[in-house]
Design an enzyme around this catalytic site. Structure first.
Site, PDB file in Angstrom:
ATOM      1  N   THR A 124       0.818  -1.218   0.000  1.00 12.72           N
ATOM      2  CA  THR A 124       0.000   0.000   0.000  1.00 12.72           C
ATOM      3  C   THR A 124       0.849   1.265   0.000  1.00 12.72           C
ATOM      4  OG1 THR A 124      -1.481   1.297   1.423  1.00 12.72           O
ATOM      5  CG2 THR A 124      -0.107  -0.311   2.535  1.00 12.72           C
ATOM      6  N   ASP A 125       0.298   2.329  -0.568  1.00 16.94           N
ATOM      7  CA  ASP A 125       0.999   3.625  -0.530  1.00 16.94           C
ATOM      8  C   ASP A 125       1.096   4.174   0.899  1.00 16.94           C
ATOM      9  OD1 ASP A 125      -1.653   4.418  -0.120  1.00 16.94           O
ATOM     10  OD2 ASP A 125      -1.681   5.888  -1.743  1.00 16.94           O
ATOM     11  N   GLU A 126       0.301   3.619   1.820  1.00 11.31           N
ATOM     12  CA  GLU A 126       0.312   4.152   3.192  1.00 11.31           C
ATOM     13  C   GLU A 126       1.645   3.911   3.899  1.00 11.31           C
ATOM     14  OE1 GLU A 126      -3.145   3.711   5.563  1.00 11.31           O
ATOM     15  OE2 GLU A 126      -4.462   4.197   3.893  1.00 11.31           O
ATOM     16  N   TYR A 148      -1.761  -0.248  11.134  1.00  9.91           N
ATOM     17  CA  TYR A 148      -1.967  -0.953   9.861  1.00  9.91           C
ATOM     18  C   TYR A 148      -0.794  -0.722   8.913  1.00  9.91           C
ATOM     19  CZ  TYR A 148      -3.230  -1.216   4.955  1.00  9.91           C
ATOM     20  OH  TYR A 148      -3.185  -1.455   3.604  1.00  9.91           O
ATOM     21  N   LYS A 152       2.078  -3.280   7.356  1.00 12.73           N
ATOM     22  CA  LYS A 152       2.340  -3.504   5.923  1.00 12.73           C
ATOM     23  C   LYS A 152       3.798  -3.185   5.600  1.00 12.73           C
ATOM     24  CE  LYS A 152      -0.045  -4.670   3.036  1.00 12.73           C
ATOM     25  NZ  LYS A 152      -0.312  -6.081   2.586  1.00 12.73           N
TER      26      LYS A 152
HETATM   27  O1  DAU Z   1      -4.053   4.139   0.335  1.00 13.81           O
HETATM   28  C1  DAU Z   1      -4.303   2.768   0.271  1.00 13.81           C
HETATM   29  C2  DAU Z   1      -5.100   2.372   1.482  1.00 13.81           C
HETATM   30  O2  DAU Z   1      -6.391   2.917   1.305  1.00 13.81           O
HETATM   31  C3  DAU Z   1      -5.186   0.882   1.718  1.00 13.81           C
HETATM   32  O3  DAU Z   1      -3.912   0.401   2.010  1.00 13.81           O
HETATM   33  C4  DAU Z   1      -6.109   0.586   2.884  1.00 13.81           C
HETATM   34  O4  DAU Z   1      -6.264  -0.807   3.043  1.00 13.81           O
HETATM   35  C5  DAU Z   1      -7.447   1.219   2.647  1.00 13.81           C
HETATM   36  O5  DAU Z   1      -8.255   1.011   3.777  1.00 13.81           O
HETATM   37  C6  DAU Z   1      -7.294   2.696   2.352  1.00 13.81           C
HETATM   38  O6  DAU Z   1      -6.897   3.412   3.526  1.00 13.81           O
HETATM   39  P1  DAU Z   1      -7.575   4.787   3.944  1.00 13.81           P
HETATM   40  O7  DAU Z   1      -7.436   4.961   5.391  1.00 13.81           O
HETATM   41  O8  DAU Z   1      -7.140   5.904   3.052  1.00 13.81           O
HETATM   42  O9  DAU Z   1      -9.099   4.416   3.510  1.00 13.81           O
HETATM   43  P2  DAU Z   1     -10.498   4.641   4.211  1.00 13.81           P
HETATM   44  O10 DAU Z   1     -11.526   4.238   3.211  1.00 13.81           O
HETATM   45  O11 DAU Z   1     -10.565   4.065   5.561  1.00 13.81           O
HETATM   46  O12 DAU Z   1     -10.534   6.231   4.350  1.00 13.81           O
HETATM   47  C7  DAU Z   1     -10.368   7.088   3.237  1.00 13.81           C
HETATM   48  C8  DAU Z   1     -10.400   8.510   3.770  1.00 13.81           C
HETATM   49  O13 DAU Z   1     -11.709   8.799   4.261  1.00 13.81           O
HETATM   50  C9  DAU Z   1      -9.455   8.755   4.927  1.00 13.81           C
HETATM   51  O14 DAU Z   1      -8.931  10.070   4.843  1.00 13.81           O
HETATM   52  C10 DAU Z   1     -10.344   8.626   6.156  1.00 13.81           C
HETATM   53  C11 DAU Z   1     -11.683   9.149   5.651  1.00 13.81           C
HETATM   54  N1  DAU Z   1     -12.875   8.547   6.295  1.00 13.81           N
HETATM   55  C12 DAU Z   1     -12.977   7.187   6.296  1.00 13.81           C
HETATM   56  C13 DAU Z   1     -14.065   6.566   6.905  1.00 13.81           C
HETATM   57  C14 DAU Z   1     -14.166   5.079   6.913  1.00 13.81           C
HETATM   58  C15 DAU Z   1     -13.852   9.349   6.874  1.00 13.81           C
HETATM   59  O15 DAU Z   1     -13.743  10.597   6.833  1.00 13.81           O
HETATM   60  N2  DAU Z   1     -14.910   8.737   7.480  1.00 13.81           N
HETATM   61  C16 DAU Z   1     -15.044   7.379   7.528  1.00 13.81           C
HETATM   62  O16 DAU Z   1     -16.046   6.912   8.116  1.00 13.81           O
END
Ligand code: DAU
Length: 333
Positions: A124-126, A148, A152
């Site tokens: 992942t880019d993270e 997380y 990774k």
């Molecule tokens: O960048 C790649 C990564 O993208 C993957 O390695 C991860 O497995 C994947 O979960 C994802 O990580 P993020 O933390 O960026 O994805 P997430 O969908 O959890 O959140 C995207 C953005 O939205 C992040 O800035 C947090 C925000 N968010 C997320 C959720 C679930 C909210 O504002 N509210 C929320 O309820």
């Protein structure tokens, strides 16, 4: 690719299942090893359940016996199996280390023992941590922020060490934020789409100005194929889409496509250690002939349509374990 034999771990998850589908369509023989944790779903590969080129095995990548028993005749391993949700890693970090670090090492040990020709570690880019501006290439330092992304990064470092120490042919891919059908509704896009369809609140962390790079799952899988087929041993390949967007922008698009109003928006406490922005330079992979093809506006609209038309896929998920996680994470928004 002819009758190549692949061991795909995590092949019942969101990206893994799409990869398995592509592999079977390309006539590869696929052994799909998946533990079926909360996010692994046999429904995701129901359309190829009876395909003679697809064999499903339930099991854990950190179980040496199971893994060892599956390596016979395998040409390449593609490791999708991971605990992948940042918020869950904040609630409960240690399981991430078991799967993402130990599991990766167990899988590589077996691959090495059986003389597997290639091991693709899907990462992942993270692992680079926040990128305030511009884009980072594969030489950037690893500065993971969350349990997380640290787990990774640990898996990536183990993979590179296996290449250096044991000569295992390893390729690592680092993908951006991926979207598309069958993504577990804990991630931003499927959570907000399904909540909006049900007229539930959309919990935006902090000011919603965090920036992510978005790539469609088909493009991400195509990138992994390119790395599998053409990647140079021991190298890392970033996989990014062309679209950057703030979470607020994504939210507004989702509200538009689901025909809901901004009254559903809820500003909630920010995620601890929240990375403000990611930025990824994918030119190394592009030089191998890969390019993302799905335009974001179109891909997002199609994804919303998929969730609208496939309630039977996500409604059962949003009960039981999901409900318990959701209440712990968000209260009763
Ligand atoms: O960048 C790649 C990564 O993208 C993957 O390695 C991860 O497995 C994947 O979960 C994802 O990580 P993020 O933390 O960026 O994805 P997430 O969908 O959890 O959140 C995207 C953005 O939205 C992040 O800035 C947090 C925000 N968010 C997320 C959720 C679930 C909210 O504002 N509210 C929320 O309820």
């Amino acid at each position: 690719m002819g009758a190549i034999k692949l061991l795909v771990s995590g092949g019942c998850g969101f990206i893994g299942s799409q990869f398995v589908r592509t592999a079977v369509a390309r006539d590869a023989q696929v052994v799909n090893l998946d533990k079926l944790t909360y996010s692994g779903n046999p429904e995701n590969v129901a359309d190829i359940a009876d395909n003679p080129n697809h064999t499903f095995v339930q099991g854990d990548i950190s179980d040496p016996e199971i893994v060892d028993g599956l390596m016979d005749g395998v040409d390449a391993v593609i490791n999708f199996a991971a605990e992948s949700h940042v918020d869950r890693s904040i609630l409960d970090p240690t399981g991430f280390i078991t799967t993402d670090v130990l599991g990766t090492a167990v899988l590589m040990q077996a691959a090495h023992k059986h003389g597997v020709s290639r091991f693709v570690q899907v990462s992942t880019d993270e692992v680079y941590g926040p990128v305030p501006e511009g884009e980072v290439d594969e030489n950037a330092a690893l500065r993971p922020s969350s349990p997380y992304s640290a787990s990774k990064a640990g898996g990536d470092l183990q993979a590179l060490a296996f290449a250096t120490t044991f000569g295992l042919d390893v390729v690592i891919t680092r993908g951006a934020n991926t979207y598309g059908p069958r993504q577990y509704p804990e991630k931003l896009i499927p959570l907000f789409v399904t909540n909006a369809l049900d007229r539930l609140g959309l919990p935006i962390y902090g000011d919603g100005q965090q920036v992510r790079n978005w790539i469609h799952v088909d493009d991400h899988c195509a990138g992994i194929w390119t790395a599998l087929e053409k990647g140079e041993s021991g190298r890392v390949y970033n996989i990014a889409g062309d679209q950057y967007a703030t979470n607020m922008e994504i939210t507004r698009l989702i509200l538009e496509h689901t025909e809901r109003g901004e009254d559903l928006i809820r500003h909630v406490s920010d995620r601890p250690g929240h990375d403000r922005r990611y930025g990824l330079d994918a030119s190394r992979l592009k030089a191998l002939g890969w390019d993302p093809e799905v335009e974001f506006a179109h891909g997002l609209e199609e994804t919303v349509t998929w969730y609208r038309e496939n309630r039977s896929w996500w409604e059962p998920i949003k009960s039981g374990e999901y409900r318990r996680y959701y209440e712990r994470q968000y209260g009763t928004t």
